[in-house]
Design a protein around this motif. Structure first.
Motif, PDB file in Angstrom:
ATOM      1  N   LYS A 134     -22.080  46.191   4.881  1.00  0.00           N
ATOM      2  CA  LYS A 134     -21.801  44.913   4.223  1.00  0.00           C
ATOM      3  C   LYS A 134     -22.874  44.516   3.205  1.00  0.00           C
ATOM      4  O   LYS A 134     -22.685  43.561   2.450  1.00  0.00           O
ATOM      5  CB  LYS A 134     -21.644  43.821   5.278  1.00  0.00           C
ATOM      6  CG  LYS A 134     -20.421  44.004   6.175  1.00  0.00           C
ATOM      7  CD  LYS A 134     -20.250  42.855   7.138  1.00  0.00           C
ATOM      8  CE  LYS A 134     -19.030  43.046   8.025  1.00  0.00           C
ATOM      9  NZ  LYS A 134     -17.772  43.007   7.256  1.00  0.00           N
ATOM     10  N   VAL A 135     -23.996  45.231   3.200  1.00  0.00           N
ATOM     11  CA  VAL A 135     -25.075  44.921   2.248  1.00  0.00           C
ATOM     12  C   VAL A 135     -24.642  45.333   0.843  1.00  0.00           C
ATOM     13  O   VAL A 135     -24.111  46.429   0.640  1.00  0.00           O
ATOM     14  CB  VAL A 135     -26.357  45.660   2.656  1.00  0.00           C
ATOM     15  CG1 VAL A 135     -27.465  45.450   1.626  1.00  0.00           C
ATOM     16  CG2 VAL A 135     -26.815  45.198   4.046  1.00  0.00           C
ATOM     17  N   ASP A 136     -24.886  44.472  -0.152  1.00  0.00           N
ATOM     18  CA  ASP A 136     -24.441  44.809  -1.509  1.00  0.00           C
ATOM     19  C   ASP A 136     -25.437  45.755  -2.185  1.00  0.00           C
ATOM     20  O   ASP A 136     -26.566  45.951  -1.722  1.00  0.00           O
ATOM     21  CB  ASP A 136     -24.176  43.553  -2.336  1.00  0.00           C
ATOM     22  CG  ASP A 136     -25.418  42.711  -2.618  1.00  0.00           C
ATOM     23  OD1 ASP A 136     -26.512  43.284  -2.806  1.00  0.00           O
ATOM     24  OD2 ASP A 136     -25.304  41.474  -2.670  1.00  0.00           O
ATOM     25  N   ARG A 137     -25.000  46.336  -3.305  1.00  0.00           N
ATOM     26  CA  ARG A 137     -25.799  47.360  -3.970  1.00  0.00           C
ATOM     27  C   ARG A 137     -27.124  46.815  -4.505  1.00  0.00           C
ATOM     28  O   ARG A 137     -28.143  47.510  -4.475  1.00  0.00           O
ATOM     29  CB  ARG A 137     -24.990  47.994  -5.119  1.00  0.00           C
ATOM     30  CG  ARG A 137     -23.931  48.963  -4.653  1.00  0.00           C
ATOM     31  CD  ARG A 137     -23.168  49.553  -5.836  1.00  0.00           C
ATOM     32  NE  ARG A 137     -23.995  50.442  -6.635  1.00  0.00           N
ATOM     33  CZ  ARG A 137     -24.113  51.754  -6.427  1.00  0.00           C
ATOM     34  NH1 ARG A 137     -23.448  52.328  -5.434  1.00  0.00           N
ATOM     35  NH2 ARG A 137     -24.871  52.485  -7.227  1.00  0.00           N
ATOM     36  N   ASP A 138     -27.130  45.594  -4.999  1.00  0.00           N
ATOM     37  CA  ASP A 138     -28.368  45.030  -5.533  1.00  0.00           C
ATOM     38  C   ASP A 138     -29.431  44.920  -4.441  1.00  0.00           C
ATOM     39  O   ASP A 138     -30.602  45.250  -4.659  1.00  0.00           O
ATOM     40  CB  ASP A 138     -28.110  43.659  -6.152  1.00  0.00           C
ATOM     41  CG  ASP A 138     -27.356  43.743  -7.470  1.00  0.00           C
ATOM     42  OD1 ASP A 138     -27.292  44.848  -8.052  1.00  0.00           O
ATOM     43  OD2 ASP A 138     -26.829  42.707  -7.908  1.00  0.00           O
ATOM     44  N   GLY A 198     -25.342  32.827   5.268  1.00  0.00           N
ATOM     45  CA  GLY A 198     -25.569  33.080   6.690  1.00  0.00           C
ATOM     46  C   GLY A 198     -24.681  34.187   7.224  1.00  0.00           C
ATOM     47  O   GLY A 198     -25.132  35.050   7.981  1.00  0.00           O
ATOM     48  N   ALA A 199     -23.407  34.173   6.832  1.00  0.00           N
ATOM     49  CA  ALA A 199     -22.487  35.217   7.277  1.00  0.00           C
ATOM     50  C   ALA A 199     -22.934  36.585   6.773  1.00  0.00           C
ATOM     51  O   ALA A 199     -22.888  37.587   7.500  1.00  0.00           O
ATOM     52  CB  ALA A 199     -21.071  34.902   6.786  1.00  0.00           C
ATOM     53  N   TYR A 200     -23.366  36.633   5.514  1.00  0.00           N
ATOM     54  CA  TYR A 200     -23.834  37.887   4.918  1.00  0.00           C
ATOM     55  C   TYR A 200     -25.033  38.449   5.687  1.00  0.00           C
ATOM     56  O   TYR A 200     -25.101  39.646   5.988  1.00  0.00           O
ATOM     57  CB  TYR A 200     -24.198  37.641   3.462  1.00  0.00           C
ATOM     58  CG  TYR A 200     -24.827  38.810   2.742  1.00  0.00           C
ATOM     59  CD1 TYR A 200     -24.079  39.926   2.387  1.00  0.00           C
ATOM     60  CD2 TYR A 200     -26.179  38.791   2.400  1.00  0.00           C
ATOM     61  CE1 TYR A 200     -24.658  40.997   1.708  1.00  0.00           C
ATOM     62  CE2 TYR A 200     -26.767  39.844   1.723  1.00  0.00           C
ATOM     63  CZ  TYR A 200     -26.003  40.945   1.384  1.00  0.00           C
ATOM     64  OH  TYR A 200     -26.587  42.004   0.717  1.00  0.00           O
ATOM     65  N   LEU A 201     -25.982  37.580   6.025  1.00  0.00           N
ATOM     66  CA  LEU A 201     -27.172  38.029   6.739  1.00  0.00           C
ATOM     67  C   LEU A 201     -26.852  38.434   8.175  1.00  0.00           C
ATOM     68  O   LEU A 201     -27.327  39.465   8.656  1.00  0.00           O
ATOM     69  CB  LEU A 201     -28.232  36.921   6.731  1.00  0.00           C
ATOM     70  CG  LEU A 201     -28.846  36.593   5.361  1.00  0.00           C
ATOM     71  CD1 LEU A 201     -29.729  35.357   5.463  1.00  0.00           C
ATOM     72  CD2 LEU A 201     -29.631  37.778   4.818  1.00  0.00           C
ATOM     73  N   VAL A 202     -26.062  37.641   8.867  1.00  0.00           N
ATOM     74  CA  VAL A 202     -25.748  37.927  10.270  1.00  0.00           C
ATOM     75  C   VAL A 202     -24.884  39.184  10.392  1.00  0.00           C
ATOM     76  O   VAL A 202     -25.149  40.065  11.214  1.00  0.00           O
ATOM     77  CB  VAL A 202     -25.047  36.721  10.924  1.00  0.00           C
ATOM     78  CG1 VAL A 202     -24.469  37.099  12.292  1.00  0.00           C
ATOM     79  CG2 VAL A 202     -26.025  35.564  11.069  1.00  0.00           C
ATOM     80  N   GLN A 203     -23.856  39.271   9.578  1.00  0.00           N
ATOM     81  CA  GLN A 203     -22.923  40.390   9.685  1.00  0.00           C
ATOM     82  C   GLN A 203     -23.493  41.679   9.097  1.00  0.00           C
ATOM     83  O   GLN A 203     -23.127  42.769   9.533  1.00  0.00           O
ATOM     84  CB  GLN A 203     -21.616  40.055   8.964  1.00  0.00           C
ATOM     85  CG  GLN A 203     -20.835  38.914   9.584  1.00  0.00           C
ATOM     86  CD  GLN A 203     -19.572  38.600   8.805  1.00  0.00           C
ATOM     87  OE1 GLN A 203     -19.055  39.438   8.060  1.00  0.00           O
ATOM     88  NE2 GLN A 203     -19.053  37.392   8.958  1.00  0.00           N
TER      89      GLN A 203
END
Length: 429
Positions: A134-138, A198-203
């Motif tokens: 789920k981590v983006d390329r940047d 928050g969702a991005y960091l947790v997931q």
């Protein structure tokens, strides 16, 4: 039965080997089509990018897994125990012979996003690519730039501690089909920017679900996300993270959650076991706005189903009477007569999610082993809990834990002497 579970896994993996070989047969060790852009050396040396990568690497707690005790940071060698055998973590310093020195960014992206190694091999999911996808390329580029900025450490890989058929990587084709869905996090336009952060960091980078969800016999998470689960082999229980009705953090405020992540200690409880390490090496260094974002997301998790009533524990039973006596003699001075604890010093036991976890194992291991909350900037001299393994018998530990789990407002099932015996003899990971 354990032997039957192993047999089923063996059959499934053997069947998967052929499919995996066919899959890999057409898979080159080059980067995926459409992802062949080169990252310049100058880009990777950009100080701002490296600084951002350092922060993101801390958020992901990469150092904990990729550093063995007494070893150089990020040089690998830590042994990750799994129900299927031991997996050593790799060296991720830029050493050319034993680390990432010859890796391109596309190699790194493919590992993080697809769970596929530099030479096209499936990676074992002890590396949490099921979340890191789920981590983006940047952000991935920033992490890679930071890792490439480290001093190279020459440290060859340790041998894989898996026996047949688990050492046949092609067999992971079946596992991936069941448990892996690749894809960068997609923001929810109906939610706030803070919720999405928050969702991005947790997931993703925080990979919280890797511990805080139950796992099947095949090692994949299969329950409602973040609904709590036993950490395999280590035998600690990572609690449900919902703060709503029947959640593991029910009654926790936003500040309680931030305090735990930043200081390792909150009004509602303290970080022990594996979570203490996460706070010590990762979450205490996170920016306040990211901690708030995580809290906003966690507080949006849905209510949980009400657990089955624990059933009465008659106050007259010998076990509960014995537990009450042990508590009064050994626990009440710190945790209070009514389990209220001492704010900022000793955590409460009434309503404490670690006390009330479904298995009771966190409370058992805390009584046996004692421990420290993590040392943090906000709590530099945490008070310890002494171990009682030498003082209390298995029957005594079962009695006091059962008493605590049913006293005051608590309503959790009693534990058994056999459980105490098991966890007394479980190695500390």
């Amino acid at each position: 039965m354990k032997w039957l579970r192993r047999l089923v896994i063996l059959i499934v993996l053997l069947v998967a080997v052929l499919g995996g070989r066919l899959f890999l047969g057409g898979h080159s060790d080059e980067s995926a089509p459409g992802a062949t852009s080169q990252v310049s050396a100058a880009t990777l040396k950009d100080p701002a990018l490296i600084a951002r990568g350092k922060y993101l690497t801390t958020v992901g707690d990469c150092v904990s897994c990729h550093t063995e005790q007494g070893g150089a940071d990020f040089a690998g060698g830590r042994i990750l125990p799994t129900p299927f055998g031991n997996i050593p973590t790799p060296n991720i310093t830029p050493d050319k012979a034993t680390g990432l020195g010859d890796w391109r960014f596309e190699d790194f992206w493919r590992a993080l996003h697809d769970g596929i190694g530099r030479h096209g091999e499936f990676l074992y999911p002890a590396f949490s690519y099921t979340s890191f996808t789920k981590v983006d390329r940047d952000d991935a580029l920033a992490i890679f730039a930071y890792l490439q900025s480290l001093a190279p450490v020459h440290k060859p890989a340790k041998p894989l501690g898996l026996s047949f058929p688990y050492n046949v990587r092609e067999g992971l084709a079946a596992w991936r089909a069941l448990y892996f869905r690749e894809g960068v996090y997609q923001p929810d336009p109906t939610k706030s920017a803070a919720w999405n952060r928050g969702a991005y960091l947790v997931q993703g980078l925080g990979h919280c679900n890797e511990c805080h969800a139950a796992r099947s016999a095949f090692g994949g998470t299969h329950a409602l996300p973040l609904s709590g689960g036993r950490i395999p082999v280590q035998d600690w229980y990572a609690p449900d993270l919902s703060s709503r009705a029947h959640g593991g953090l029910q009654g926790w405020t936003e500040q309680d959650i931030v305090d735990l992540l930043k200081n390792g200690q909150a009004a509602k409880g303290a970080a022990f076991g594996p979570m203490a390490e996460v706070v010590a090496s990762s979450t205490q260094y996170m920016h306040d706005d990211d901690l708030r974002a995580i809290t906003i997301y966690l507080q949006s998790l849905p209510p949980r189903a009400a657990p089955a009533p624990a059933g009465p524990v008659p106050a007259a039973t010998a076990m509960v009477n014995q537990g009450a006596k042990i508590y009064a003699a050994s626990c009440a001075d710190c945790h209070g007569k009514d389990g209220e604890g001492v704010a900022g010093v000793y955590p409460p036991l009434a309503g404490n999610s670690s006390v009330l976890d479904p298995s009771g194992l966190n409370a058992i291991r805390a009584v046996l082993l004692g421990g420290f909350p993590p040392t943090t900037a906000g709590n530099p001299r945490p008070y310890s809990m002494p171990p009682f393994a030498q003082k209390l018998s298995d029957a005594d530990v079962a009695a006091v834990v059962s008493y605590i789990r049913h006293a005051w407002s608590n309503d959790a099932p009693a534990v058994h002497q056999r459980d105490v015996f098991k966890y007394r003899h479980t190695p500390i990971e």
